[in-house]
Design an enzyme around this catalytic site. Structure first.
Site, PDB file in Angstrom:
ATOM      1  N   ASP A 293      -9.314  28.580 -49.526  1.00 13.04           N
ATOM      2  CA  ASP A 293     -10.246  29.500 -50.157  1.00 13.04           C
ATOM      3  C   ASP A 293     -10.945  28.765 -51.291  1.00 13.04           C
ATOM      4  O   ASP A 293     -10.324  27.957 -51.977  1.00 13.04           O
ATOM      5  CB  ASP A 293      -9.538  30.745 -50.694  1.00 13.04           C
ATOM      6  CG  ASP A 293     -10.528  31.856 -50.968  1.00 13.04           C
ATOM      7  OD1 ASP A 293     -10.931  32.529 -50.007  1.00 13.04           O
ATOM      8  OD2 ASP A 293     -10.923  32.035 -52.140  1.00 13.04           O
ATOM      9  N   THR A 294     -12.221  29.041 -51.475  1.00 12.13           N
ATOM     10  CA  THR A 294     -13.030  28.352 -52.481  1.00 12.13           C
ATOM     11  C   THR A 294     -13.706  29.366 -53.394  1.00 12.13           C
ATOM     12  O   THR A 294     -14.211  30.385 -52.925  1.00 12.13           O
ATOM     13  CB  THR A 294     -14.102  27.480 -51.793  1.00 12.13           C
ATOM     14  OG1 THR A 294     -13.447  26.543 -50.930  1.00 12.13           O
ATOM     15  CG2 THR A 294     -14.944  26.720 -52.810  1.00 12.13           C
TER      16      THR A 294
END
Length: 192
Positions: free
Chosen positions: A71-72
């Protein structure tokens, strides 16, 4: 070894192909709102990634394989900038990032279905934007590119023209820090 990418992101698929030849894609439907942001970006992205990995694991009827989840987020002025909710929201984000430095964090989680072992890590990169005028921002938004990206831009696409310089891992900014991923897999004893 059977690898599973817990993401439907085309960018993550492209990057994973650089280190893993064959893998299956099973997107996570994990509700990211289940994790409250506590002010610690690295913990936050690792927790989100873990949620995605465990969500995909719960759907599988097998006891072997390696799940890879990531996840970013974009972090600026004490706020997490996720994907924009509208074109106007994208405009506001890009305008606020204009001429400024922000941070991009990606969490990575590797989950071994047979041993139930989890390894997690994160990467942080700093990005400096050039000064953007309204016309540049509006033209970029018209491309549609910012609408599915944290912080409303993609460094690997047209949004890359906004970037004056980076400090850290480029692939982290794209969405999957492959250097960290490679060494996490090695730590788990996975031979690539």
């Amino acid at each position: 070894m059977n690898f599973i990418l817990a993401s439907s992101s085309e960018r993550r698929k492209e990057l994973l192909k650089r280190i893993v030849e064959n893998f299956e894609v099973i997107p996570s439907d994990y509700d990211e709102k289940e994790v409250a942001f506590n002010g610690n970006c690295s913990e936050y992205v690792m927790e989100l990634s873990k949620g995605k990995a465990l969500n995909v694991a719960s759907k599988l009827k097998r006891d072997s394989g390696i799940i890879i989840a990531s996840d970013t987020i974009v972090y600026f002025n004490g706020e997490v900038l996720g994907k924009p909710s509208s074109k106007e929201h994208a405009y506001e984000m890009l305008k606020s990032l204009s001429g400024e430095v922000h941070e991009v964090y990606s969490g990575i989680v590797i989950y071994d279905l047979s041993s139930k072992k989890i390894k997690a890590d994160y990467s942080c990169s700093k990005v400096k934007f050039s000064n953007l005028d309204d016309k540049m921002i509006r033209e970029y938004i018209k491309t549609g590119e910012p609408m599915d990206k944290a912080g409303s831009y993609g460094i690997q696409g047209y949004g890359g023209i906004f970037v004056e310089k980076i400090h850290g891992c480029y692939y982290n900014i794209v969405g999957l820090p492959i250097n960290k991923l490679y060494f996490l897999l090695k730590e788990m004893g996975v031979n690539l």
